[in-house]
Design a protein around this motif. Structure first.
Motif, short mmCIF file in Angstrom:
data_model
loop_
_atom_site.label_atom_id
_atom_site.label_comp_id
_atom_site.label_asym_id
_atom_site.label_seq_id
_atom_site.Cartn_x
_atom_site.Cartn_y
_atom_site.Cartn_z
N PRO A 135 0.83 -1.21 0.00
CA PRO A 135 0.00 0.00 0.00
C PRO A 135 0.86 1.26 0.00
O PRO A 135 0.67 2.17 0.81
N VAL A 136 1.83 1.30 -0.90
CA VAL A 136 2.75 2.43 -1.01
C VAL A 136 2.61 3.02 -2.40
O VAL A 136 2.96 2.38 -3.40
N ARG A 137 2.07 4.22 -2.49
CA ARG A 137 1.89 4.91 -3.76
C ARG A 137 2.50 6.30 -3.68
O ARG A 137 2.51 6.93 -2.63
N ASN A 138 3.01 6.77 -4.80
CA ASN A 138 3.48 8.15 -4.87
C ASN A 138 3.20 8.70 -6.27
O ASN A 138 3.18 7.96 -7.25
N ASP A 139 2.93 10.00 -6.34
CA ASP A 139 2.70 10.65 -7.62
C ASP A 139 4.03 10.93 -8.31
O ASP A 139 4.97 11.45 -7.68
#
Length: 299
Positions: A135-139
């Motif tokens: 659950p690791v997201r970045n733009d």
């Protein structure tokens, strides 16, 4: 540039974009990433840093336009790619060989590029580790109008500097971070050496180091002041476990969070080592060499 020895040309896809990658020993990723791009990208380019595996063979077999160039730094290599590759598509996309585009992102990007309502597009990248999604997201900013971008001229952690307006597109880039832990540790060892060297040399980051500035500015500020923070490695671990929520990935999430904290630790230790010894790390050769004809050989 040398003439390509492709077995067949790349078949243009439905999206008006040139996908550009750089590589060193990425054969374990090339089949999957090119299959992911087939039927979608108009053009695909690869700048290879003299791989020792089958990276170039696989790319040429799929019709990718391949050139080779000695690696001097990530910013330098990407600026070379944007400056010298014969890109004809109206849009350009930066992609790493260990990344895959979701079907949703492909559709939305193709539509956004055709409408042309912005000069560049951000999207979310989701991390996969040990074959499982975290659950690791970045733009990240990865697509721009061709000719409207240059990269920060840094050794590592480069970022695109795009002229014009930026819009966000829904959909994920899946980042499949290494096929196994041995590969992951080897890659992080190289990255932390490059980051430590850049820190010691006082390399610029091309953005103001401000805690309340841009995303790149905040990251640069934190890296500059990180060594002054008490309990910093515990805080990094807790940041990923609690704030990023990797506890939801179970044991894999816990392992990843611990390893991320260790990466920060290795970078600091290498900076300390260079300050003590005055030497640049990474000059020791590893692996098996050729037999020496001057001495007897035994099986």
């Amino acid at each position: 540039m040398s003439e390509q020895d492709n077995t067949r040309p790349w078949t243009p896809g439905v999206a008006p974009v040139a996908v550009v990658m750089i590589s060193l020993n990425e054969a374990h990723n090339m089949e999957a990433v090119l299959a992911n791009l087939e039927g979608w990208a108009q053009e695909v380019f690869l700048v290879d840093s003299h791989s020792a595996d089958d990276t170039v063979d696989i790319a040429l077999r799929h019709g990718v336009h391949v050139v080779q160039r000695r690696f001097r730094g990530f910013g330098d290599q990407w600026n070379f790619a944007l400056r010298e590759l014969p890109i004809t598509a109206p849009w350009t996309m930066k992609l790493d060989p260990d990344e895959r585009l979701s079907d949703e992102l492909k559709r939305n990007l193709a539509d956004a590029m055709r409408r042309g309502e912005a000069d560049g597009f951000t999207m979310q990248r989701r991390l996969w580790f040990m074959g499982r999604p975290l659950p690791v997201r970045n733009d990240i900013l990865r697509v721009w109008k061709s000719g409207r971008c240059r990269f920060s001229d840094v050794l590592v952690n480069e970022h695109p500097l795009v002229e014009g307006t930026i819009a966000h597109v829904a959909g994920d880039i899946e980042h499949h971070d290494s096929p196994d832990l041995e590969h992951w540790l080897h890659k992080q060892n190289k990255y932390t050496t490059a980051e430590a060297l850049a820190f010691v040399q006082g390399a610029t980051v091309n953005v103001p180091r401000k805690l309340l500035g841009s995303k790149e500015g905040r990251r640069a500020w934190l890296k500059l002041h990180f060594f002054k923070i008490p309990f910093r490695y515990l805080l990094v671990f807790l940041y990923y476990i609690v704030f990023k929520g990797v506890w939801r990935a179970g044991k894999v999430g816990l392992i990843w969070a611990r390893l991320r904290a260790d990466v920060y630790r290795y970078r600091e230790y290498k900076i300390i080592e260079m300050g003590i010894t005055g030497r640049r790390p990474g000059n020791v050769r590893f692996g098996i060499g050729r037999a020496d004809a001057r001495v007897p050989q035994f099986d």
